[in-house]
Design an enzyme around this catalytic site. Structure first.
Site, PDB file in Angstrom:
ATOM      1  N   HIS A  99      30.215  39.608  41.215  1.00 15.21           N
ATOM      2  CA  HIS A  99      31.540  40.244  41.316  1.00 15.21           C
ATOM      3  C   HIS A  99      32.319  39.443  42.355  1.00 15.21           C
ATOM      4  O   HIS A  99      31.713  38.837  43.251  1.00 15.21           O
ATOM      5  CB  HIS A  99      31.454  41.667  41.873  1.00 15.21           C
ATOM      6  CG  HIS A  99      30.636  42.632  41.084  1.00 15.21           C
ATOM      7  ND1 HIS A  99      29.276  42.680  41.152  1.00 15.21           N
ATOM      8  CD2 HIS A  99      30.997  43.620  40.240  1.00 15.21           C
ATOM      9  CE1 HIS A  99      28.827  43.655  40.375  1.00 15.21           C
ATOM     10  NE2 HIS A  99      29.849  44.243  39.800  1.00 15.21           N
ATOM     11  N   ASP A 102      31.255  39.970  45.897  1.00 15.86           N
ATOM     12  CA  ASP A 102      29.875  39.579  46.251  1.00 15.86           C
ATOM     13  C   ASP A 102      29.825  38.226  46.933  1.00 15.86           C
ATOM     14  O   ASP A 102      28.894  37.925  47.668  1.00 15.86           O
ATOM     15  CB  ASP A 102      28.980  39.461  44.996  1.00 15.86           C
ATOM     16  CG  ASP A 102      28.921  40.721  44.178  1.00 15.86           C
ATOM     17  OD1 ASP A 102      29.193  41.798  44.729  1.00 15.86           O
ATOM     18  OD2 ASP A 102      28.602  40.618  42.968  1.00 15.86           O
TER      19      ASP A 102
HETATM   20  C1  XUL Z   1      26.827  49.217  37.688  1.00 11.08           C
HETATM   21  C2  XUL Z   1      26.597  47.920  37.025  1.00 11.08           C
HETATM   22  C3  XUL Z   1      27.457  46.793  37.470  1.00 11.08           C
HETATM   23  C4  XUL Z   1      27.874  45.899  36.372  1.00 11.08           C
HETATM   24  C5  XUL Z   1      28.886  44.865  36.777  1.00 11.08           C
HETATM   25  O1  XUL Z   1      26.011  50.220  37.243  1.00 11.08           O
HETATM   26  O2  XUL Z   1      25.745  47.797  36.182  1.00 11.08           O
HETATM   27  O3  XUL Z   1      26.784  46.099  38.467  1.00 11.08           O
HETATM   28  O4  XUL Z   1      26.779  45.242  35.826  1.00 11.08           O
HETATM   29  O5  XUL Z   1      29.980  45.406  37.401  1.00 11.08           O
END
Ligand code: XUL
Ligand code: CO
Length: 436
Positions: A99, A102
């Site tokens: 993300h 991150d």
């Molecule tokens: C949350 C989840 C996230 C997504 C990406 O449950 O799975 O980490 O994979 O935003």
């Protein structure tokens, strides 16, 4: 036990008692014409592996991933990136996912955050090349900050929609720069807690507009990768709009996103929705939405997204069976959206957790191949539907009959016998394949 520094590279060593070896994952071993690393396309998840420190609702961090650099956030995130690529090298993992938040510190304003992000993307681009790694997908964290408390693209506040768009634009620019295979949308707070304060029709249309604008921007800029919606029924909101695979496919069609959007199926999200992991994968495939996988597992006794490393071989086998049946991964792969338990708080545990997950999937792949080569399950299913290969059944599937003809046909039938489903026999076949 060895320490992190003692482990230079985790290699395949069948039968070894060294915990820092793969017992089933042999990256370059060719299976069905493809090396295992290409079948499995493992990815490291940045958020769990590089950032998460074991905080839970009841307690503080049990791990420290700050490298003693909390006072210099940019330096800290550069160190984190170095660590990420070192880990991928040690584990022989070819892909990673992140993300925006991150990989870079958030600034005081949106503009400052995006500046930090862009700087870190440049830093990672160099590392990625040096280490020969690829970005499986990236995404925007449009759920963590307090401004997203009522959603991002589904927020009642249009300024929040705009901020979410700015973050996705920066993410798409990064995906292009880093040559990502995909871009993910998981609607963390795109849903509602109570309908008493919610205009569902407007929220859904806004979410659709958001995806259309993202796709149009990305394609205009030359992004060739896949977009994925990641289904999840609840948590953090009570009801999420990306509930499950079927709901997401309906959303994709309603807003004209077919062709560009596929699904990123997560095991723990499937079970939260009351489905099996295999069910969600099958729904994706039969609807043309098979894309990528967030590999983890939940705990059937707990009602939340525990994001555990997958070790249940029955599940990994049925997952890889679905993957093989879907023709294998193209842009997608197996991203470990999984974190070490709060008590598994050493750096060695990170290696051991990935080894456990990768070996479980390697075993799953080997068993899925065995299941397909054995042929009994596929043969049984084929025979079960044999009535659709000739006569009236053939006419039904070819669209060459109608209700009147079917009614006339049915009137001439005597007693009808439906064959046994043989569930127990089939389950025993699976055990034979797994344990013989
Ligand atoms: C949350 C989840 C996230 C997504 C990406 O449950 O799975 O980490 O994979 O935003
Ligand atoms: Co996920």
């Amino acid at each position: 036990m060895k320490t992190y520094n003692d482990v230079k590279k985790v290699v395949y060593a069948k039968g070894s008692k060294d915990p820092f070896t793969y017992k089933f994952y042999d990256p370059d071993e060719v299976i069905l014409g493809k090396p295992m690393r290409e079948h499995l396309k493992f990815a490291l998840s940045y958020w769990h592996t590089i950032d998460a420190e074991g905080v839970d609702m009841f307690g503080s961090a049990t791990m420290d991933k700050s490298f003693g650099l909390k006072d210099d956030p940019m330096a800290m995130f550069r160190k984190k990136a170095d660590f990420a690529f070192e880990l991928m090298d040690k584990l022989q993992i070819d892909y990673y996912c992140f993300h925006d938040v991150d990989i870079a510190p958030e600034g005081a304003t949106v503009a400052e955050s995006i500046k930090n992000f862009n700087e870190m993307v440049d830093y990672i681009a160099v590392l990625q090349k040096k280490h020969g790694k690829k970005l499986l997908w990236n995404t925007a964290n449009n759920f963590g900050d307090k401004k997203f408390m009522a959603g991002a693209a589904t927020s009642p506040n249009a300024d929040v929609f705009a901020v979410a768009a700015a973050k996705v634009k920066a993410g798409i620019d990064a995906a292009i720069k880093l040559g990502a295979d995909g871009y993910v949308f998981w609607g963390g707070r795109e849903g509602y807690d109570t309908l008493l304060n919610t205009d569902m029709a407007l929220e859904l249309d806004n979410l659709g507009r958001f995806m259309q604008m993202s796709r149009d921007y990305a394609r205009a800029k030359g992004f060739k990768g896949a977009f994925y919606l990641e289904p999840k029924p609840k948590e953090p909101t009570k009801h999420q709009y990306d509930f499950d695979a079927a709901t997401c496919m309906n959303f994709i069609r309603t807003y004209g996103l077919e062709g560009d959007f596929k699904l990123n199926i997560e095991a723990n999200h499937a079970t939260l929705a009351g489905h099996t992991f295999q069910h969600e994968l099958r729904v994706a495939t039969v609807n043309g939405g098979f894309g990528s996988i967030d590999a983890n597992q939940g705990d059937y006794l707990l009602g939340w997204d525990t994001d555990q490393f997958p070790t249940n071989v029955y599940e990994t086998m049925m997952c890889m069976y679905e993957v093989l049946k879907a023709g294998g991964f193209t842009t997608g792969g197996l991203n470990f959206d999984a974190k070490t338990r709060r008590q598994s708080n050493t750096v060695e545990d990170i290696l051991l957790a990935y080894i456990a997950g990768m070996d479980a999937f390697a075993l799953g792949l080997r068993l899925a191949v065995k299941l397909i080569e054995d042929g009994r399950i596929d043969e049984f299913v084929k025979d079960r539907y044999a009535s659709y290969s000739s006569g009236i059944g053939k006419k039904i599937v070819e669209g060459k009959t109608n209700l009147q003809e079917l009614s006339d046909y049915a009137m001439g039938l005597g007693e009808i016998k439906v064959d046994s489903g043989r569930q127990e026999y089939l389950e025993a076949v699976i055990n034979e394949i797994m344990f013989e």
